[in-house]
Design an enzyme around this catalytic site. Structure first.
Site, PDB file in Angstrom:
ATOM      1  N   ASP A 220     -28.760  74.856   5.633  1.00 31.87           N
ATOM      2  CA  ASP A 220     -29.560  74.328   6.723  1.00 31.87           C
ATOM      3  C   ASP A 220     -30.548  75.349   7.288  1.00 31.87           C
ATOM      4  O   ASP A 220     -30.228  76.532   7.433  1.00 31.87           O
ATOM      5  CB  ASP A 220     -28.575  73.919   7.835  1.00 31.87           C
ATOM      6  CG  ASP A 220     -29.250  73.301   9.038  1.00 31.87           C
ATOM      7  OD1 ASP A 220     -29.714  72.157   8.906  1.00 31.87           O
ATOM      8  OD2 ASP A 220     -29.316  73.947  10.098  1.00 31.87           O
ATOM      9  N   GLU A 294     -32.752  73.911   2.546  1.00 36.37           N
ATOM     10  CA  GLU A 294     -33.654  73.172   3.424  1.00 36.37           C
ATOM     11  C   GLU A 294     -34.639  74.145   4.053  1.00 36.37           C
ATOM     12  O   GLU A 294     -34.244  75.032   4.808  1.00 36.37           O
ATOM     13  CB  GLU A 294     -32.880  72.480   4.549  1.00 36.37           C
ATOM     14  CG  GLU A 294     -33.792  71.571   5.369  1.00 36.37           C
ATOM     15  CD  GLU A 294     -33.515  71.566   6.869  1.00 36.37           C
ATOM     16  OE1 GLU A 294     -32.978  72.529   7.413  1.00 36.37           O
ATOM     17  OE2 GLU A 294     -33.880  70.562   7.495  1.00 36.37           O
TER      18      GLU A 294
HETATM   19  C1  GLC Z   1     -31.880  71.136  10.119  1.00 36.45           C
HETATM   20  C2  GLC Z   1     -31.127  69.823  10.131  1.00 36.45           C
HETATM   21  C3  GLC Z   1     -31.400  69.140  11.430  1.00 36.45           C
HETATM   22  C4  GLC Z   1     -30.909  70.017  12.550  1.00 36.45           C
HETATM   23  C5  GLC Z   1     -31.511  71.412  12.454  1.00 36.45           C
HETATM   24  C6  GLC Z   1     -30.779  72.375  13.324  1.00 36.45           C
HETATM   25  O1  GLC Z   1     -33.247  70.950  10.162  1.00 36.45           O
HETATM   26  O2  GLC Z   1     -31.470  69.056   9.023  1.00 36.45           O
HETATM   27  O3  GLC Z   1     -30.801  67.879  11.490  1.00 36.45           O
HETATM   28  O4  GLC Z   1     -31.231  69.450  13.768  1.00 36.45           O
HETATM   29  O5  GLC Z   1     -31.440  71.945  11.163  1.00 36.45           O
HETATM   30  O6  GLC Z   1     -29.513  72.670  12.793  1.00 36.45           O
END
Ligand code: GLC
Ligand code: MG
Length: 576
Positions: A220, A294
């Site tokens: 993440d 991500e």
């Molecule tokens: C990432 C997740 C999102 C979350 C953020 C903070 O972007 O996909 O849903 O709010 O991280 O953890």
């Protein structure tokens, strides 16, 4: 010569056999809170996931990645973790988790967990101890005294840095008498990756879950891991504002995040996690443990997530470039250009696979962004491009966003906005309960309440109906996934793609296998196309699958020189 040919055949055959489990796989994102509720409390849970693993297998997915399932006060629906070693009670127990893994192994679905390394919950013991100045934990987070405003004499935050959810990224803590950094919600303090103890702590978290039999992590918020170091006066530099486009000074888009995003150390950290995953595999003789990353970042940076030429990083650096650039106004040429852009820039070699993403729990749903009538077209595109595809739960049914009123809004990003503009920020509409059947609450729960409302169209849009219907979004999807297992579709170096007016046309062909041609009309009007003008050997074709509103039927045999690509329709054909 003959010998050479058979040698080549043997080599290609071996390569095929040797494809690792994740290569050309199809990943399915489960948002556990909304997938299936087994105990009637209106909140999805692990036993619910376990119940539905067979569904994933039947559709044909390779693996499921689950948004966070760890103990959390749910300020950001699980992305605020208060204990990395515990399952969130609403979702079940460690035993339920182990059960899920066992069942997944039986069924043949790999399980991937969400790893949230950038921050914890403020209710995490680590943070509480850090607040109290416990020697082990005092530098686990980013703390700062702040600065004194020379004109007012008042203390203010150390820098102008903003939270991705709006307002200052610094929050004053009364007990510790310092500010802490939170690049997301106030309840999500950022960990300090310049502290080796934090790095080791988080590696232990990874080892713990890998040992439980999962097959990897979705990582993440990667760009946020590191911030610039303090300057020689002990201060953090302010970030410059953007030159145009985002005048609201509290909105995250107002600043250029040069000191809080994509710092060089971030890439090193990803490469270290790759090393960890590889050593785990070696030491335990396990399956390959993969990493999906991500990162909403520049194209150049996305490439760096793959590796730097010497060290390797992510197996699947989410292709958000594609998601960002392909939209409802995209023309056929734009689509082709964006496909080639990734394929040409990515590192080459047997360990590197392209990937295609068009949705997740942070974005509006695919069918809402592009229109339901184009859902099949886009699923066909995603599933027939070379490499890995990533599907967000519900996209296989063409589920759409659900309007959630301001009063019902729970997403922290939307709650920080206002009643007039919250919908631009809200991620709730894409997170509503999954639609299984036409029973009350769409078969998501047997309870009477659900944490977010169920879409009104569930009686006519659900798994059961689409399984029974001869031609449905789900049936098309299933055919596509089956097709992906063909050698011509597994070969990642055989894409021949072009735009002809509004139509994107490409073929996939590998020696001794079938030749597939994919025709996607991104325009609204019908367009005749002579397939043989582009792929000369193709004179007659049979339809494998095609959009619901197609002019053709699956199995229909067509003269390839007189193909009519209906507006907004996608079709996969095989040469016969
Ligand atoms: C990432 C997740 C999102 C979350 C953020 C903070 O972007 O996909 O849903 O709010 O991280 O953890
Ligand atoms: Mg439940």
């Amino acid at each position: 010569m003959k010998l050479l040919i058979s040698l080549v055949l043997v080599i290609t055959a071996t390569l095929r056999v040797n494809a690792d489990w994740w290569q050309s796989g199809n990943f399915y994102q489960i948002y556990p809170r909304s997938f299936r509720d087994s105990d009637g409390d209106g909140i999805g849970d692990l036993n619910g996931v376990t119940e539905k693993l067979q569904y994933l297998k039947d559709v044909g997915f390779t693996a499921a990645w689950l948004s966070p399932i760890f103990k959390s006060p749910m300020a950001d629906f699980g992305y605020d973790i208060s204990d990395f070693y515990k399952i969130h009670p609403e979702y079940g127990t460690l035993e339920d988790f182990e059960n899920m893994i066992k069942k997944a192994k039986e069924v043949g679905i790999k399980i991937i967990l969400d790893f949230v390394p950038n921050h914890t919950s403020d209710e995490n013991e680590w943070f509480k101890k850090s607040v109290d100045g416990d020697p082990k934990y005092k530098d686990y987070y980013i703390w700062h005294n702040g600065v004194i405003d020379p004109t007012t004499g008042q203390r203010k935050p150390p820098s102008n840095w903003l939270s991705a959810f709006r307002y200052s990224a610094w929050e004053w803590n009364d007990v510790r008498q310092q500010y802490y950094l939170h690049q997301f919600a106030i309840k999500q303090p950022d960990l300090n990756y310049r502290n080796p103890a934090v790095v080791e702590e988080m590696k232990n978290v990874m080892r713990f879950w890998l040992a439980k039999g999962i097959s990897g992590f979705r990582i993440d918020a990667c760009p946020f891991l590191f911030e610039v170091e303090l300057d020689r006066n002990g201060l953090y530099a302010d970030e410059p504002p953007v030159t145009s486009g985002c005048p609201d000074p509290d909105d995250y888009c107002h600043l250029q995040h040069i000191y809080t995003n994509d710092r060089p150390e971030t890439f090193d950290m990803i490469y270290q996690w790759r090393e960890l995953a590889e050593s785990f595999k070696k030491e335990n003789g396990s399956d390959t443990k993969i990493l999906l990353t991500e990162a909403y970042t520049s194209f150049e940076n996305m490439m760096k997530f793959y590796g730097d030429g010497t060290r390797k990083g992510s197996y699947v650096p989410f292709n958000f470039d594609f998601m960002g650039n392909v939209n409802k106004d995209s023309k056929a040429v734009d689509v082709v250009q964006n496909v080639n852009k990734w394929l040409n820039a990515m590192p080459k070699g047997k360990d590197f696979y392209p990937n295609w993403v068009l949705g997740n729990h942070d974005n509006k749903r695919l069918a809402s962004r592009f229109g339901v009538e184009r859902a099949d077209l886009l699923n066909i595109l995603l599933q027939t491009l070379p490499g890995n595809a990533v599907t967000y739960n519900g996209e296989e049914l063409a589920m759409t966003d659900v309007f959630i009123s301001w009063d019902q809004t729970v997403d922290p990003q939307a709650c920080n906005a206002n009643p007039n503009n919250f919908n631009d920020y809200s991620r709730d509409p894409a997170r509503t309960p999954f639609q299984w059947d036409a029973s009350p609450n769409a078969g998501f729960t047997e309870g009477s309440e659900t944490w977010l409302p169920v879409a009104q169209d569930y009686k006519t849009k659900n798994v059961l109906m689409q399984e029974r219907a001869p031609h449905s979004h789900l049936q098309i999807f299933k055919k596509l996934i089956r097709l992906r297992k063909e050698p011509s579709m597994q070969d990642i170096n055989n894409l021949s793609i072009k735009a002809v007016d509004n139509v994107v046309i490409y073929s996939r062909y590998t020696q001794n296998s079938d030749r597939y041609v994919i025709i996607l009309n991104f325009g609204k009007t019908d367009q005749s196309i002579d397939i043989s003008a582009h792929f000369p050997t193709v004179r007659r074709v049979e339809v494998i699958t095609t959009s619901i509103q197609s002019n053709y039927n699956d199995g229909e045999v067509i003269d390839a020189t007189k193909f009519v690509a209906k507006g907004q329709v996608g079709t996969v054909v095989v040469q016969i």
